[in-house]
Design an enzyme around this catalytic site. Sequence first.
Site, mmCIF file in Angstrom:
data_model
loop_
_atom_site.group_PDB
_atom_site.id
_atom_site.type_symbol
_atom_site.label_atom_id
_atom_site.label_comp_id
_atom_site.label_asym_id
_atom_site.label_seq_id
_atom_site.Cartn_x
_atom_site.Cartn_y
_atom_site.Cartn_z
ATOM 1 N N ARG A 66 22.885 -5.707 3.111
ATOM 2 C CA ARG A 66 21.697 -5.748 4.378
ATOM 3 C C ARG A 66 20.646 -6.134 3.780
ATOM 4 N NH1 ARG A 66 21.243 0.419 3.594
ATOM 5 N NH2 ARG A 66 20.270 0.873 1.412
ATOM 6 N N ARG A 67 20.232 -6.668 1.783
ATOM 7 C CA ARG A 67 19.719 -8.049 1.881
ATOM 8 C C ARG A 67 20.535 -8.972 2.476
ATOM 9 N NH1 ARG A 67 17.926 -3.955 0.468
ATOM 10 N NH2 ARG A 67 16.705 -4.636 2.359
ATOM 11 N N GLN A 108 7.653 1.811 7.804
ATOM 12 C CA GLN A 108 8.733 0.694 8.428
ATOM 13 C C GLN A 108 7.388 -0.168 9.528
ATOM 14 O OE1 GLN A 108 11.510 3.252 9.210
ATOM 15 N NE2 GLN A 108 12.750 1.585 7.658
ATOM 16 N N HIS A 127 8.016 -10.104 0.822
ATOM 17 C CA HIS A 127 8.077 -11.708 0.103
ATOM 18 C C HIS A 127 7.651 -12.523 1.306
ATOM 19 C CE1 HIS A 127 11.049 -8.834 -0.429
ATOM 20 N NE2 HIS A 127 11.818 -8.470 -1.824
ATOM 21 N N ASP A 169 12.496 6.614 -0.090
ATOM 22 C CA ASP A 169 12.382 5.528 0.595
ATOM 23 C C ASP A 169 12.811 5.793 1.847
ATOM 24 O OD1 ASP A 169 12.555 3.386 -1.512
ATOM 25 O OD2 ASP A 169 14.763 3.803 -1.801
ATOM 26 N N MET A 170 12.746 5.249 3.193
ATOM 27 C CA MET A 170 12.556 5.240 4.440
ATOM 28 C C MET A 170 13.980 4.568 4.889
ATOM 29 S SD MET A 170 11.437 7.075 6.706
ATOM 30 C CE MET A 170 9.487 7.659 6.607
ATOM 31 N N LYS A 217 16.539 8.013 -1.637
ATOM 32 C CA LYS A 217 17.058 8.484 -0.970
ATOM 33 C C LYS A 217 17.011 9.803 -0.125
ATOM 34 C CE LYS A 217 18.462 4.097 0.974
ATOM 35 N NZ LYS A 217 17.516 2.607 -0.178
ATOM 36 N N ARG A 266 4.320 2.774 0.809
ATOM 37 C CA ARG A 266 4.744 1.915 0.488
ATOM 38 C C ARG A 266 4.719 1.519 1.712
ATOM 39 N NH1 ARG A 266 11.410 2.038 -1.250
ATOM 40 N NH2 ARG A 266 10.102 2.342 -3.903
ATOM 41 N N GLY A 277 11.149 -2.642 7.552
ATOM 42 C CA GLY A 277 11.891 -1.888 7.739
ATOM 43 C C GLY A 277 13.247 -2.546 8.064
ATOM 44 N N ALA A 278 14.948 -2.590 6.965
ATOM 45 C CA ALA A 278 15.860 -3.008 7.256
ATOM 46 C C ALA A 278 16.082 -2.511 7.567
ATOM 47 C CB ALA A 278 15.891 -2.695 5.893
HETATM 48 P P1 FDA Z 1 10.505 -10.937 6.319
HETATM 49 O O1 FDA Z 1 12.131 -10.679 6.894
HETATM 50 O O2 FDA Z 1 10.196 -11.431 7.133
HETATM 51 O O3 FDA Z 1 11.680 -12.157 5.065
HETATM 52 C C1 FDA Z 1 10.061 -12.956 4.671
HETATM 53 C C2 FDA Z 1 10.617 -13.726 3.282
HETATM 54 O O4 FDA Z 1 10.759 -13.680 2.750
HETATM 55 C C3 FDA Z 1 11.583 -15.052 4.367
HETATM 56 O O5 FDA Z 1 11.294 -15.798 5.273
HETATM 57 C C4 FDA Z 1 12.640 -15.059 3.076
HETATM 58 O O6 FDA Z 1 12.085 -16.622 1.870
HETATM 59 C C5 FDA Z 1 12.402 -13.710 1.963
HETATM 60 N N1 FDA Z 1 13.611 -12.955 1.468
HETATM 61 C C6 FDA Z 1 13.508 -11.880 2.724
HETATM 62 N N2 FDA Z 1 14.478 -10.888 2.724
HETATM 63 C C7 FDA Z 1 15.585 -11.651 1.592
HETATM 64 C C8 FDA Z 1 16.585 -12.451 1.250
HETATM 65 N N3 FDA Z 1 17.125 -10.319 1.150
HETATM 66 N N4 FDA Z 1 17.357 -12.689 0.665
HETATM 67 C C9 FDA Z 1 16.223 -14.035 -0.228
HETATM 68 N N5 FDA Z 1 15.012 -13.885 0.616
HETATM 69 C C10 FDA Z 1 14.702 -13.191 1.373
HETATM 70 N N6 FDA Z 1 12.748 -1.213 4.101
HETATM 71 C C11 FDA Z 1 13.343 0.425 4.359
HETATM 72 O O7 FDA Z 1 13.452 0.424 5.949
HETATM 73 N N7 FDA Z 1 13.021 1.235 3.590
HETATM 74 C C12 FDA Z 1 12.574 0.931 2.454
HETATM 75 O O8 FDA Z 1 12.491 2.658 1.758
HETATM 76 C C13 FDA Z 1 12.797 -0.097 1.571
HETATM 77 N N8 FDA Z 1 11.690 -0.144 0.239
HETATM 78 C C14 FDA Z 1 11.548 -1.887 0.697
HETATM 79 C C15 FDA Z 1 10.547 -1.664 -0.978
HETATM 80 C C16 FDA Z 1 10.963 -2.377 -1.312
HETATM 81 C C17 FDA Z 1 9.794 -2.754 -3.151
HETATM 82 C C18 FDA Z 1 10.649 -4.099 -0.761
HETATM 83 C C19 FDA Z 1 10.139 -5.395 -1.240
HETATM 84 C C20 FDA Z 1 11.354 -3.367 0.790
HETATM 85 C C21 FDA Z 1 11.709 -2.927 0.832
HETATM 86 N N9 FDA Z 1 12.360 -2.229 2.238
HETATM 87 C C22 FDA Z 1 12.864 -0.527 2.896
HETATM 88 C C23 FDA Z 1 13.103 -3.595 3.291
HETATM 89 C C24 FDA Z 1 12.003 -4.216 4.132
HETATM 90 O O9 FDA Z 1 11.776 -3.683 5.675
HETATM 91 C C25 FDA Z 1 12.801 -5.584 4.865
HETATM 92 O O10 FDA Z 1 14.051 -4.956 4.874
HETATM 93 C C26 FDA Z 1 12.862 -6.625 3.493
HETATM 94 O O11 FDA Z 1 11.443 -6.414 2.455
HETATM 95 C C27 FDA Z 1 12.288 -8.040 3.959
HETATM 96 O O12 FDA Z 1 11.225 -7.937 4.657
HETATM 97 P P2 FDA Z 1 10.285 -9.570 4.507
HETATM 98 O O13 FDA Z 1 8.707 -7.968 4.150
HETATM 99 O O14 FDA Z 1 10.448 -9.241 3.114
HETATM 100 O O15 FDA Z 1 9.851 -10.660 5.512
#
Ligand code: FDA
Length: 318
Positions: free
Chosen positions: A286-287, A161, A225, A130-131, A96, A182, A186-187
């Site tokens: 965030r998770r 994102q 995911h 990372d963003m 970051k 990547r 977006g978190a």
């Molecule tokens: P979504 O949130 O729609 O989830 C889809 C499904 O995945 C859910 O229904 C559930 O089954 C499962 N799931 C998702 N999160 C879970 C959790 N915490 N616990 C259990 N199950 C879960 N963001 C950002 O802003 N900057 C960044 O640099 C990064 N870097 C990054 C790297 C990598 C490798 C990943 C996978 C993700 C990121 N992120 C990120 C986070 C990303 O923006 C996002 O917040 C999460 O990946 C959750 O989004 P999904 O795409 O999984 O979809």
Amino acid sequence: MLRSSLLFLSRQPSLFRLVRHNRLAKAMASRFVAGETVDSAVTAVQRLNAAGITASLDLLGESVTNEGEARAAAAEYVRLIDAIAKNKLDANVSVKLTAMGQDISDDLCETIMLSILDRAHQHESFVRLDMEGSAYTTRTIEFFEKRLYPRYPDNVGIVLQSSLRRTWTDVERAIAIGCRVRLCKGAYLEPATVAFPSKADVDRNYVTCMQALLERGRYPGIATHDPEIISLAKAYVAEQGIDRSRFEFQMLYGVRRDLQEQLARDGYRLRVYVPFGTQWYPYLMRRLAERPANLAFITGSIVKEFMSRGKRASTGSA
Ligand code: FDA
């Protein structure tokens, strides 16, 4: 509502001081964080590599406000890149910029980042920026494009994102300059002026950007995911005749391990993002915000800790 509250709490350092040594909070964090030390991270990556999964190691830490802290974090990253090489891990690192002094000065951040990229270059490794929240998007992309990418085009990449309205344009720009992206959803909690308020729009934008990156991008990381999006990606590459070696799926440590194992078994490239270090609180929050079902467990432990501290304070004990 719950998501925004959790994201708000993720930005409260005083809460971290409260839970830092709470055993249950640490146990909860251990699901998403591979320990507090480099050794624990190396062990986690060795396990992933044995299952045919690569990794990106993230030394947890967010914005630093003094130069010493930024330089110390950078030195840790250099040691981490050495540890990856020494242990022959199939892994790269994620960084970051705010932990590398971006909020202090761009020149300091550049010096620090070039020292990390130089070491990554020596080991033919890769550093992903990372963003962070949207306040940093323009700054991060410009910094990347002007100060890092021209010097290390094979060793550094960015994150975009799909929650942000601007991202389609950024994807096209990244494709045009040939840099590695990547793509994630977006978190961070963002205002509607810059981000899509509806999840359906975020997902739709993800798919559009993903297809462009798969077709025309340079080795994109499809970081999600979301089973539906993963199915769409698989169908798209099959239809377009895109080889599996031209992209990788990416997921977070501890999230949907079933899906991770399945993808690896099915012969797709998968990289797991492995965070470690003592600064796990904002990452954990965030998770939790992404899946509040995990929350009941940790809330109970924090409240318990809070109550017992309150009791100790009122009885005058330490
Ligand atoms: P979504 O949130 O729609 O989830 C889809 C499904 O995945 C859910 O229904 C559930 O089954 C499962 N799931 C998702 N999160 C879970 C959790 N915490 N616990 C259990 N199950 C879960 N963001 C950002 O802003 N900057 C960044 O640099 C990064 N870097 C990054 C790297 C990598 C490798 C990943 C996978 C993700 C990121 N992120 C990120 C986070 C990303 O923006 C996002 O917040 C999460 O990946 C959750 O989004 P999904 O795409 O999984 O979809």
